[in-house]
Scaffold this active site. Structure first.
Site, PDB file in Angstrom:
ATOM      1  N   HIS A 244       0.659  -1.043   0.060  1.00  0.00           N
ATOM      2  CA  HIS A 244       0.004  -0.158  -0.098  1.00  0.00           C
ATOM      3  C   HIS A 244       0.918   0.981  -0.096  1.00  0.00           C
ATOM      4  CE1 HIS A 244      -3.487   2.511   1.091  1.00  0.00           C
ATOM      5  NE2 HIS A 244      -2.688   3.151   1.823  1.00  0.00           N
TER       6      HIS A 244
ATOM      7  N   ASP B  26     -15.095   3.609   6.958  1.00  0.00           N
ATOM      8  CA  ASP B  26     -14.158   4.234   6.513  1.00  0.00           C
ATOM      9  C   ASP B  26     -14.617   5.417   5.408  1.00  0.00           C
ATOM     10  OD1 ASP B  26     -11.130   5.086   6.257  1.00  0.00           O
ATOM     11  OD2 ASP B  26     -11.313   4.503   4.492  1.00  0.00           O
TER      12      ASP B  26
ATOM     13  N   SER C 216      -7.823   4.213   9.325  1.00  0.00           N
ATOM     14  CA  SER C 216      -8.263   4.227   7.962  1.00  0.00           C
ATOM     15  C   SER C 216      -7.394   3.247   6.980  1.00  0.00           C
ATOM     16  CB  SER C 216      -8.307   5.498   7.270  1.00  0.00           C
ATOM     17  OG  SER C 216      -8.500   5.783   5.952  1.00  0.00           O
TER      18      SER C 216
ATOM     19  N   ARG D 247     -14.159  13.471   6.675  1.00  0.00           N
ATOM     20  CA  ARG D 247     -12.931  14.052   7.189  1.00  0.00           C
ATOM     21  C   ARG D 247     -12.225  14.800   6.089  1.00  0.00           C
ATOM     22  NH1 ARG D 247      -9.140   9.451   7.853  1.00  0.00           N
ATOM     23  NH2 ARG D 247      -7.503  10.661   8.159  1.00  0.00           N
TER      24      ARG D 247
HETATM   25  N1  URA Z   1      -5.463   7.184   2.920  1.00  0.00           N
HETATM   26  C1  URA Z   1      -6.202   6.619   3.410  1.00  0.00           C
HETATM   27  O1  URA Z   1      -6.808   5.639   2.939  1.00  0.00           O
HETATM   28  N2  URA Z   1      -6.842   6.966   4.673  1.00  0.00           N
HETATM   29  C2  URA Z   1      -6.503   8.165   5.181  1.00  0.00           C
HETATM   30  O2  URA Z   1      -6.718   8.662   6.138  1.00  0.00           O
HETATM   31  C3  URA Z   1      -5.353   8.888   4.541  1.00  0.00           C
HETATM   32  C4  URA Z   1      -4.721   8.647   3.399  1.00  0.00           C
END
Ligand code: URA
Length: 418
Positions: free
Chosen positions: A82, A160, A182, A167
């Site tokens: 990731h 999320d 997240s 957010r």
């Molecule tokens: N990428 C994500 O998936 N979540 C975040 O909070 C920031 C970057």
């Protein structure tokens, strides 16, 4: 009785929230019983007061349990990576074929472009690949090819999805526990057992402070390990674009060129490091031995063949990029000296705007920080019709800072947290 007001007050007093309290607000916001206004107040307080590791782990679990989890156990041990997001970061399109060439499995869930950063989904689609596949088809490709790149499913961590959107609207993205929970909840739901996280640090990344980037990396590794995932995080540079090309089409093209030529560059170097860590963990061999294996599939063309296989299995075609003569316009250096800074974020934003116009494919940046340039040297190629190239040329040039005194190349990797 737990109420959202009580939780906000508790965080105002810097007190820790319990597992039950964290589940209360995650579930409540996801099912609509907690309003946007109430949740915003709590998120703002979490941004101010922070959360300890245990609270962040509870928050991750509560989000993870809000939706479906992919069960990849029938494939054996799946690998995943990731990136926290950057400019000209096409590592996934290099790593997936590399590791599949080494008989490892990867089911990569990918999103589209976010803000000024590019998305793997958009780049893979430039090969004509279909990323919306039913599970049967995914299974088939993983068993036959080894790696598959698909869109994130609708029901993967719905908490999320809702919290992240809030957010984004309320300026509460920038919080280590919120970012960690997240990212990690989505990684855990994706089902892999060996994961390398690439945390970007720099002006073209979420994390613009190196100490904070290292803290985020270390926290995510700890939470993944609580879930028995073999995890590692790299803190890598995003103070300039990682590759040379920006824009989905040009980035996809760069991946093919790298796999064809196996020529050393920062994008390949980082992809090799991440692939080697994944392979060393899977095969329980040293990093050096894993590096040799990775090098071999790059130099004998197996990784390129594997990318072709992946693309064909998903309905696309690598030939799209063959022998293509694309016209471009050139931006030249306005002075002699050394490249001191390249504003990756601004380059990313400008290129995304450019690519929204018909016939625009992106740009190639021909220099890196530390390079010496002379007045009139070519520094950018704009692959767009002349009217757009002319409009953008000056703006692209403003992304470069020159110095009369010598500058030095930027580090690529700042830390590896295992
Ligand atoms: N990428 C994500 O998936 N979540 C975040 O909070 C920031 C970057």
């Amino acid at each position: 009785m737990i109420t959202i007001e009580k939780l906000i007050k508790k965080k105002q007093k810097n007190k820790k929230l319990s597992k039950k309290e964290i589940c209360y607000f995650v579930d409540g916001y996801t099912n609509g019983s907690i309003s946007d206004e109430e949740m915003t107040k709590l998120l703002k307080q979490i941004c101010k007061s922070g959360m300890v590791e245990k609270e962040t782990a509870f928050l991750t679990d509560a989000m993870l349990n809000s939706g479906e989890k992919l069960d990849l156990s029938s494939f054996g041990c799946c690998l995943d990576k990731h990136s926290s997001g950057g400019v000209s970061d096409s590592t996934t399109l290099l790593i997936a074929p590399i590791i599949a060439s080494l008989n490892a499995k990867m089911v990569k869930m990918s999103g589209g472009s976010l803000g000024f950063t590019g998305g793997t989904k958009d780049k893979f689609q430039c090969f004509g690949a279909n990323l919306e596949l039913p599970f049967d088809k995914i299974k088939n490709i993983v068993n036959n090819v080894g790696a598959v790149i698909v869109c994130q499913t609708e029901n993967l961590v719905p908490a999320d999805k809702k919290i992240y959107a809030l957010r984004d609207r309320t300026g509460t993205v920038s919080s280590i526990p919120l970012i960690a929970s997240s990212i990690v909840s989505k990684k855990l739901a994706s089902g892999a057992k060996i994961i390398v996280l690439d945390v970007k640090y720099g002006k073209g990344a979420f994390m613009q402070d190196l100490v904070e980037a290292k803290k985020l990396a270390s926290l995510m590794v700890k939470i993944l390990k609580r879930h028995k995932v073999l995890a590692c995080a790299i803190v890598s540079d995003m103070n300039q674009p990682l590759g040379n090309n920006i824009g989905s089409y040009m980035e996809a093209k760069e991946v093919v060129e790298i796999l064809k030529n196996n020529k050393d560059c920062r994008l390949l170097s980082l992809s090799k490091t991440i692939s080697s860590i994944l392979i060393s963990k899977k095969e329980k061999i040293s990093l050096d031995s894993a590096y040799k294996k990775v090098d071999e599939v790059l130099s004998n063309g197996k990784a390129l063949e594997k990318l072709k296989e992946m693309v064909i299995a998903q309905g696309g075609n690598l030939k799209l990029f063959d022998e293509e003569k694309m016209s471009f316009n050139t931006v030249t250096s306005s002075q002699s000296g050394y490249i001191e800074e390249i504003d990756a974020q601004k380059l990313g934003e400008l290129t995304h705007k450019l690519c929204n116009n018909v016939g625009c494919n992106g740009i190639t940046v021909l220099c890196k920080v530390g390079d010496k340039v002379s007045l009139g040297d070519e520094i950018i190629r704009i692959f767009a019709p002349k009217k757009y190239s002319n409009e953008y040329a000056e703006k692209f040039l403003e992304c470069f800072k020159f110095s009369k005194t010598k500058t030095y190349p930027l580090p690529l990797i700042y830390d590896i947290i295992d």
